[in-house]
Design a protein around this motif. Structure first.
Motif, PDB file in Angstrom:
ATOM      1  N   VAL A 135      -1.949  24.612   4.949  1.00 40.34           N
ATOM      2  CA  VAL A 135      -0.431  24.895   4.886  1.00 40.34           C
ATOM      3  C   VAL A 135      -0.080  24.593   6.239  1.00 40.34           C
ATOM      4  O   VAL A 135      -0.663  24.877   7.268  1.00 40.34           O
ATOM      5  CB  VAL A 135      -0.356  26.191   4.783  1.00 40.34           C
ATOM      6  N   GLU A 136       0.950  23.642   6.498  1.00 40.89           N
ATOM      7  CA  GLU A 136       1.425  23.100   7.673  1.00 40.89           C
ATOM      8  C   GLU A 136       2.902  23.935   8.030  1.00 40.89           C
ATOM      9  O   GLU A 136       3.694  24.071   7.287  1.00 40.89           O
ATOM     10  CB  GLU A 136       1.694  21.695   7.447  1.00 40.89           C
ATOM     11  N   VAL A 137       2.576  24.403   9.296  1.00 41.71           N
ATOM     12  CA  VAL A 137       3.953  25.166   9.667  1.00 41.71           C
ATOM     13  C   VAL A 137       4.513  24.297  11.041  1.00 41.71           C
ATOM     14  O   VAL A 137       3.521  23.823  11.709  1.00 41.71           O
ATOM     15  CB  VAL A 137       3.436  26.701  10.023  1.00 41.71           C
ATOM     16  N   SER A 138       5.898  24.149  10.894  1.00 43.04           N
ATOM     17  CA  SER A 138       6.352  23.592  12.079  1.00 43.04           C
ATOM     18  C   SER A 138       7.596  24.276  12.718  1.00 43.04           C
ATOM     19  O   SER A 138       8.322  25.012  11.996  1.00 43.04           O
ATOM     20  CB  SER A 138       6.580  21.997  12.001  1.00 43.04           C
ATOM     21  N   VAL A 139       7.577  24.294  13.970  1.00 43.50           N
ATOM     22  CA  VAL A 139       8.596  24.726  14.701  1.00 43.50           C
ATOM     23  C   VAL A 139       9.466  23.758  15.477  1.00 43.50           C
ATOM     24  O   VAL A 139       8.879  23.368  16.761  1.00 43.50           O
ATOM     25  CB  VAL A 139       8.253  26.047  15.836  1.00 43.50           C
ATOM     26  N   SER A 140      10.538  23.497  15.111  1.00 41.24           N
ATOM     27  CA  SER A 140      11.399  22.334  15.761  1.00 41.24           C
ATOM     28  C   SER A 140      12.507  22.795  16.365  1.00 41.24           C
ATOM     29  O   SER A 140      13.250  24.121  15.761  1.00 41.24           O
ATOM     30  CB  SER A 140      12.054  21.357  14.666  1.00 41.24           C
ATOM     31  N   ASP A 141      12.829  22.417  17.576  1.00 47.15           N
ATOM     32  CA  ASP A 141      14.146  22.873  18.304  1.00 47.15           C
ATOM     33  C   ASP A 141      14.872  21.647  18.735  1.00 47.15           C
ATOM     34  O   ASP A 141      14.054  20.634  18.692  1.00 47.15           O
ATOM     35  CB  ASP A 141      13.613  23.786  19.555  1.00 47.15           C
ATOM     36  N   THR A 142      15.996  21.632  19.309  1.00 46.78           N
ATOM     37  CA  THR A 142      16.721  20.767  19.855  1.00 46.78           C
ATOM     38  C   THR A 142      16.976  20.803  21.221  1.00 46.78           C
ATOM     39  O   THR A 142      18.199  20.424  21.622  1.00 46.78           O
ATOM     40  CB  THR A 142      18.131  20.656  18.997  1.00 46.78           C
ATOM     41  N   GLY A 143      15.948  21.412  21.885  1.00 45.43           N
ATOM     42  CA  GLY A 143      16.137  21.797  23.024  1.00 45.43           C
ATOM     43  C   GLY A 143      15.648  20.490  24.301  1.00 45.43           C
ATOM     44  O   GLY A 143      15.985  19.430  23.884  1.00 45.43           O
ATOM     45  N   ILE A 144      15.306  20.908  25.392  1.00 40.43           N
ATOM     46  CA  ILE A 144      15.154  19.792  26.453  1.00 40.43           C
ATOM     47  C   ILE A 144      13.996  18.814  26.191  1.00 40.43           C
ATOM     48  O   ILE A 144      14.028  17.772  26.954  1.00 40.43           O
ATOM     49  CB  ILE A 144      14.755  20.738  27.814  1.00 40.43           C
ATOM     50  N   GLY A 145      12.969  19.411  25.361  1.00 44.06           N
ATOM     51  CA  GLY A 145      11.836  18.394  24.998  1.00 44.06           C
ATOM     52  C   GLY A 145      10.974  18.246  26.148  1.00 44.06           C
ATOM     53  O   GLY A 145      11.022  19.009  27.140  1.00 44.06           O
ATOM     54  N   ILE A 146       9.900  17.543  25.646  1.00 44.28           N
ATOM     55  CA  ILE A 146       8.797  17.381  26.845  1.00 44.28           C
ATOM     56  C   ILE A 146       8.548  16.063  27.126  1.00 44.28           C
ATOM     57  O   ILE A 146       8.353  15.041  26.074  1.00 44.28           O
ATOM     58  CB  ILE A 146       7.353  18.100  26.413  1.00 44.28           C
ATOM     59  N   ASP A 147       8.257  15.758  28.331  1.00 42.13           N
ATOM     60  CA  ASP A 147       7.849  14.446  28.822  1.00 42.13           C
ATOM     61  C   ASP A 147       6.696  13.890  28.342  1.00 42.13           C
ATOM     62  O   ASP A 147       5.665  14.775  28.293  1.00 42.13           O
ATOM     63  CB  ASP A 147       7.914  14.229  30.355  1.00 42.13           C
ATOM     64  N   LYS A 148       6.654  12.568  28.051  1.00 44.59           N
ATOM     65  CA  LYS A 148       5.171  12.114  27.311  1.00 44.59           C
ATOM     66  C   LYS A 148       4.197  12.689  27.819  1.00 44.59           C
ATOM     67  O   LYS A 148       2.913  12.879  27.613  1.00 44.59           O
ATOM     68  CB  LYS A 148       5.442  10.636  27.095  1.00 44.59           C
ATOM     69  N   LYS A 149       4.226  12.256  29.497  1.00 45.06           N
ATOM     70  CA  LYS A 149       3.188  12.238  30.201  1.00 45.06           C
ATOM     71  C   LYS A 149       2.673  13.831  30.441  1.00 45.06           C
ATOM     72  O   LYS A 149       1.325  14.010  30.763  1.00 45.06           O
ATOM     73  CB  LYS A 149       3.269  12.094  31.708  1.00 45.06           C
ATOM     74  N   HIS A 150       3.305  14.641  29.906  1.00 44.02           N
ATOM     75  CA  HIS A 150       3.119  16.223  29.775  1.00 44.02           C
ATOM     76  C   HIS A 150       2.492  16.736  28.476  1.00 44.02           C
ATOM     77  O   HIS A 150       1.794  17.830  28.701  1.00 44.02           O
ATOM     78  CB  HIS A 150       4.131  17.104  30.445  1.00 44.02           C
ATOM     79  N   LEU A 151       2.596  16.040  27.577  1.00 42.92           N
ATOM     80  CA  LEU A 151       2.359  16.522  26.056  1.00 42.92           C
ATOM     81  C   LEU A 151       0.930  17.058  26.097  1.00 42.92           C
ATOM     82  O   LEU A 151       0.468  17.796  25.187  1.00 42.92           O
ATOM     83  CB  LEU A 151       2.333  15.305  25.405  1.00 42.92           C
TER      84      LEU A 151
END
Ligand code: ADP
Length: 484
Positions: A411-427
């Motif tokens: 079962v896949e759960v996802s939590v999406s937001d339309t917030g500030i996001g994360i820089d690629k280098k910090h992922l």
């Protein structure tokens, strides 16, 4: 292809060994040649010359006794002649056995034939002597002396041939000796030279990278975690330097973690402790004596900060237990939907306050999962909490439930937001402990432990967690849980 230390040393020693083996075979072979020549000079040429000279004297003596008999007819002289004849025959046989070339054989055959001619002539002379008393003795004697001279000349020729043969052999032996000396000296010098050269290059190629490693280790001891790049070394040391680089990376991570931990302690522990200290000091000083409302407010602050401290300490303890795999999970078969609904209900007032649209999109007929409800609730609290924390007013947070497309059975759960996001280098960093990415953002206090605990919990359930994000547009955290 890089050559290993073992091969370098083995090739070097093999090259020197080969030269030693060559000299070991070459020297005895040449020494045997010299030995054969020396023996040939002594036993064939030398002995041949000695016997031939002796034979010359013997034949002179024999001719002498023969002639004396012809003159005097004294049988004692004839007896001596015969004795010498036996002796001369023996010597001739010995001499024949020492003949080792055709030239010598020619001279020897001639001498022997002349000797046989002389013997048969002497027989004839004796017979004539018996029949005729008036025989020409002087003529016979002269003829015999001439024959004896001829025999001796042939023997002389043989002696000369043997002598020059001996000289040639000595010359050859000298040539071989000097050749052996030159070759042996050359090989010895070459072996020493190659030994020094091979040792030099091998030692240099091994010690140079080791010295570099040593230097870098000293740098690490000073707290500078520089990696070694492009090390030109044998594979064994290259491997060592790769391990060194990994160790360096790990040490750097640990060093960063230490810095993050110190900042965690100062944020998460010092701030509530300071608040508690201030509030208790004010109470003790009696600042709000008689003002029950204010006193209760201070006590509420103390209570809240104590709860925050306990929560922080518990999180650290949980994480430590998870790191050593000592966390107790109570798995059971259940639906995930009520767990998620409870988490949403908990934060609904906050979302409402910030006018953030918080939505749950359940998948129809979602199968049951095997989970520790409390732990998964903690995961959801953290993910939804983060989504709200990093999302501005009037944005939205959607919790989506699905069946994993990648692997059925999850079962896949996802939590999406339309917030500030994360820089690629910090992922990749956000799942590390004490890691908080809050460069420009003035967010609410955070421990930097939430996502690393979340990852441990999901992994312990046999699932996976990952994130997709675009700065400015929002983030989606996904995790999977195995179907019961
Ligand atoms: P914290 O308790 O500080 O939130 P976490 O481990 O939960 O610690 O998160 C680590 C970091 O990941 C946060 O400091 C934040 O920079 C980033 N992060 C987590 N969730 C989100 C999100 N939904 N949007 C943007 N950044 C996030």
């Amino acid at each position: 292809m890089k050559i290993t230390i073992f091969k370098r040393l083995a090739f070097g020693y093999a090259a020197i060994m080969l030269m030693i083996i060559f000299i070991g075979i070459y020297l005895p072979f040449k020494l045997k040649q010299i030995n054969d020549l020396t023996r040939s000079i002594a036993e064939i040429d030398g002995a041949g010359i000695r016997i031939a000279k002796h034979l010359q004297e013997t034949i002179y003596a024999q001719v002498g006794f023969g002639n004396k008999f012809l003159v005097s007819k004294d049988r004692d002289f004839l007896n001596e002649f015969k004795k010498i004849h036996d002796y001369a025959r023996e010597e001739m046989t010995k001499l024949e056995s020492l003949i080792d070339n055709s030239e010598k054989k020619g001279a020897f055959e001639k001498a022997r034939n002349l000797y046989l001619v002389y013997l048969s002539k002497f027989e004839v002379d004796i017979k004539r002597l018996g029949k005729n008393s008036d025989y020409p003795v002087q003529k016979y004697i002269e003829e015999n002396i001439r024959l004896g001279d001829k025999i001796n000349k042939k023997l002389e020729q043989l002696i000369k041939i043997a002598g020059s043969d001996g000289e040639k052999k000595i010359e050859l032996s000298n040539r071989i000796s000097s050749h052996v000396f030159r070759v042996a000296s050359f090989i010895a010098v070459l072996s020493v030279f190659m030994g020094v050269l091979i040792s030099f290059f091998n030692t240099k190629s091994i010690t140079r990278p080791i010295l570099l490693l040593q230097k870098q280790t000293e740098e690490i001891a000073r707290g500078k975690f520089y990696k070694i790049s492009n090390i030109n070394s044998p594979p064994e040391i290259k491997e060592l330097s790769d391990h060194f680089n990994r160790m360096c990376e790990r040490l750097k991570e640990l060093d960063n973690m230490k810095t993050d931990f110190i900042s965690y302690v100062s944020h998460e522990l010092r701030t509530p402790l300071t608040a508690i200290k201030t509030a208790t000091s004010m109470l003790r000083d009696g600042s709000y004596a008689g003002r029950k409302g204010k006193q209760d407010e201070l006590l509420d602050i103390v209570n809240e900060e104590c709860a925050r401290l306990i929560k922080s300490v518990n999180r650290i303890l949980d994480l430590s237990r998870m790191e050593v795999d000592m966390m107790d999970y109570r798995f059971s078969k259940c639906s995930i939907i009520p767990v998620i609904q409870k988490s949403i209900l908990k934060v609904a007032p906050v979302a409402e306050l910030n006018r953030i649209n918080l939505e749950l999109k359940p998948y129809p007929d979602l199968p049951l999962v095997i989970i520790d409800e409390e732990m998964i609730a903690q995961v959801m609290d953290n993910l939804i909490g983060n989504a709200l924390k990093f999302t501005s007013e009037r944005d939205s947070v959607i919790v989506n439930l699905n069946i994993s497309q990648v692997k059925k059975g999850f079962v896949e759960v996802s939590v999406s937001d339309t917030g500030i996001g994360i820089d690629k280098k910090h992922l990749n960093l956000i799942f590390e402990k004490f890691k908080r990415i809050d460069e420009k953002i003035e967010t609410a206090r955070g421990s930097g432990l939430g996502l690393s605990i979340t990852k441990y919990i999901i992994t312990a359930h046999g699932g996976k967690i990952w994130v997709q994000s675009e700065p400015g547009k929002g983030s989606t955290f996904f995790f999977t849980l195995p179907v019961a």
